[in-house]
Each structure stands twice: as structure tokens, then as C-alpha cells.
Design a protein around this motif. Structure first.
Motif, PDB file in Angstrom:
ATOM      1  N   LYS A 126       0.765  -0.944  -0.153  1.00  0.00           N
ATOM      2  CA  LYS A 126      -0.121   0.102  -0.046  1.00  0.00           C
ATOM      3  C   LYS A 126       0.692   1.207   0.010  1.00  0.00           C
ATOM      4  O   LYS A 126       2.137   1.098   0.441  1.00  0.00           O
ATOM      5  CB  LYS A 126      -0.748  -0.057   1.295  1.00  0.00           C
ATOM      6  N   SER A 127       0.243   2.514  -0.507  1.00  0.00           N
ATOM      7  CA  SER A 127       1.101   3.705  -0.546  1.00  0.00           C
ATOM      8  C   SER A 127       1.762   3.878   0.660  1.00  0.00           C
ATOM      9  O   SER A 127       2.867   4.462   0.464  1.00  0.00           O
ATOM     10  CB  SER A 127       0.247   4.695  -1.377  1.00  0.00           C
ATOM     11  N   GLY A 128       1.236   3.988   1.987  1.00  0.00           N
ATOM     12  CA  GLY A 128       1.940   4.263   3.057  1.00  0.00           C
ATOM     13  C   GLY A 128       3.050   3.434   3.420  1.00  0.00           C
ATOM     14  O   GLY A 128       4.100   4.048   3.708  1.00  0.00           O
ATOM     15  N   ALA A 129       2.985   2.246   3.057  1.00  0.00           N
ATOM     16  CA  ALA A 129       4.461   1.264   3.299  1.00  0.00           C
ATOM     17  C   ALA A 129       5.315   1.612   2.175  1.00  0.00           C
ATOM     18  O   ALA A 129       6.537   1.482   2.415  1.00  0.00           O
ATOM     19  CB  ALA A 129       3.890  -0.122   3.253  1.00  0.00           C
ATOM     20  N   ILE A 130       4.970   1.905   1.083  1.00  0.00           N
ATOM     21  CA  ILE A 130       5.666   2.230  -0.084  1.00  0.00           C
ATOM     22  C   ILE A 130       6.570   3.444   0.419  1.00  0.00           C
ATOM     23  O   ILE A 130       7.901   3.434   0.391  1.00  0.00           O
ATOM     24  CB  ILE A 130       4.948   2.578  -1.391  1.00  0.00           C
ATOM     25  N   GLU A 131       5.890   4.602   0.684  1.00  0.00           N
ATOM     26  CA  GLU A 131       6.618   5.680   1.414  1.00  0.00           C
ATOM     27  C   GLU A 131       7.762   5.391   2.554  1.00  0.00           C
ATOM     28  O   GLU A 131       8.576   5.817   2.447  1.00  0.00           O
ATOM     29  CB  GLU A 131       5.490   6.633   1.726  1.00  0.00           C
ATOM     30  N   PHE A 153      12.851   5.692  -8.750  1.00  0.00           N
ATOM     31  CA  PHE A 153      11.412   5.396  -9.290  1.00  0.00           C
ATOM     32  C   PHE A 153      10.847   4.505  -8.758  1.00  0.00           C
ATOM     33  O   PHE A 153      11.628   3.570  -8.407  1.00  0.00           O
ATOM     34  CB  PHE A 153      11.968   5.285 -10.744  1.00  0.00           C
ATOM     35  N   ILE A 154       9.784   4.537  -8.783  1.00  0.00           N
ATOM     36  CA  ILE A 154       8.916   3.362  -7.972  1.00  0.00           C
ATOM     37  C   ILE A 154       8.043   2.800  -9.251  1.00  0.00           C
ATOM     38  O   ILE A 154       7.306   3.382 -10.083  1.00  0.00           O
ATOM     39  CB  ILE A 154       7.844   4.012  -7.058  1.00  0.00           C
ATOM     40  N   THR A 155       8.098   1.446  -9.323  1.00  0.00           N
ATOM     41  CA  THR A 155       7.846   0.802 -10.524  1.00  0.00           C
ATOM     42  C   THR A 155       7.015  -0.586 -10.253  1.00  0.00           C
ATOM     43  O   THR A 155       7.084  -0.963  -9.031  1.00  0.00           O
ATOM     44  CB  THR A 155       8.855   0.282 -11.435  1.00  0.00           C
TER      45      THR A 155
END
Ligand code: GDP
Length: 182
Positions: A126-131, A153-155
Motif C-alpha cells: 500500500k502507498s503508506g508502506a511504499i513511502e 523511481f517506483i515501478t
């Protein structure tokens, strides 16, 4: 022609990413079997640059001798290749900063080789964990040798994310290059 090298731990999703960028599914073989990419492969893109697929590092089941050979190839390529413009270091977005990746980036930095980070498999978080995980890497890099964080870059190859940003970045650098330098 300018070259952009792609490298990372085995199983990081390098072949999948290359397939996404190159748009021909058969070009780089993906498999559940890590460590399969063993030589330096060049893919010509848009007639004006080469994507260079380097062997994966840090796979435990590769013999010591193979590791040494890989290392020798990789080292030679990075230190001697005049056409090399930028290295893309792939890291799996799911993991915290890994020592082997940190060491490799530090090695690139200390040898003056420009690099950027590609976080792979973003569809898995999820985006929170990505950040959170991206920030962990950048913080760690800042804490070691650099005053500036590298571009990143996030892919996701399975969701087809990040392709445009990556290709635009490369094209922009290409346009700024002096052909006489290559
Ligand atoms: P390589 O060893 O670095 O070339 O990795 P591969 O491209 O062969 O991928 C290793 C495994 O991760 C395979 O099972 C892929 O299907 C899977 N994989 C690669 N990219 C992605 C991605 O973006 N999302 C997901 N969910 N799985 C991926």
C-alpha cells in the motif's frame, strides 16, 4: 551510443522490468529460478541508447567461483565502460534497506558512477508502506556518504507502473549528452 545499466539482487524483478521497458515479452527471460541472467546483455532502445542487463548479485545459491566471475565482469564494466551514463540499482520495495544494496550503491558513489534507484514490485504494498520503505533507503543513503539523494523511481512490472517516468528520465539525459563524449 549511451548505455544505462540495470542491476540488482537476483529475483528483484529485473527481467520483468526490462520486458516492460522494452515492450517485447520474449526479450529477457523471467523465471522463478533466480540467477538466470548470467552475462551482460545489451538491448537497443529507440535506436539511440542501450539498456544493459547486468548479472544479478547476491544470490546465495550461486557458487563462490561464479560470484567472483560476476563480480569481475560487473566491476570491469562499471569502471571501464566509457558509454555508461547511469546505473539503475533495483531494489524490492517490500524490504528495508539491505546491506548488499547499500554497499553496492556506496561503491558506485565512491567511484563517481552516477546512479538512480528503481523500487520494484510496488503493487505488493500500500502507498503508506511504499513511502516508508523509500524513505528508509533515502535516509540511510544520506547518512552514509551523500549530501544529496539519488533520483528514484517506483515501478511495478505487473501493473505496468513507472515506465514513462523512467524512459523520460533517460531521454532527457540523452538529449543533454555530447555525442563526442561517447
Ligand atoms: P530477476 O531475477 O530480477 O530477473 O526477476 P524476475 O523478473 O524474473 O522476477 C522474479 C519474480 O518476481 C517472478 O516471479 C516475477 O513474476 C515476480 N515479479 C517481478 N516483477 C514484479 C512486479 O512488479 N510485481 C509482482 N507482484 N511480482 C513481480
Amino acid at each position: 551510443l549511451p548505455e544505462y545499466a540495470f542491476i540488482g539482487r537476483s529475483n528483484v524483478g529485473k527481467s520483468s522490468l526490462i520486458n516492460m521497458l522494452v515492450d517485447r515479452k520474449s526479450l529477457a527471460k523471467t523465471s522463478g529460478r533466480p540467477g538466470k541472467t548470467q552475462l551482460i546483455n545489451h538491448f537497443k532502445i529507440n535506436k539511440n541508447w542501450f539498456l544493459v542487463d547486468l548479472p544479478g548479485y547476491g544470490y546465495a545459491r550461486v557458487s563462490k567461483k561464479d560470484k567472483k566471475t560476476f563480480q569481475k565482469y560487473i566491476t570491469e564494466y562499471f569502471l571501464k565502460r566509457k558509454q555508461l551514463v547511469c546505473a539503475f540499482v533495483l531494489v524490492d520495495i517490500r524490504h528495508e534497506p539491505q546491506p548488499i544494496d547499500m554497499e553496492f550503491m556506496e561503491w558506485l558513489g565512491s567511484n563517481g558512477i552516477p546512479f538512480a534507484i528503481i523500487f520494484t514490485k510496488a503493487d505488493k504494498l500500500k502507498s503508506g508502506a511504499i513511502e516508508k520503505n523509500v524513505k528508509a533507503y533515502l535516509t540511510k543513503l544520506l547518512a552514509s556518504v551523500w549530501e544529496e539523494t539519488p533520483p528514484y523511481f517506483i515501478t511495478s512490472s505487473s501493473k505496468h507502473l513507472g515506465k514513462e517516468a523512467l524512459l523520460n528520465y533517460i531521454e532527457e539525459i540523452n538529449q543533454s549528452l555530447n555525442p563526442n563524449d561517447l
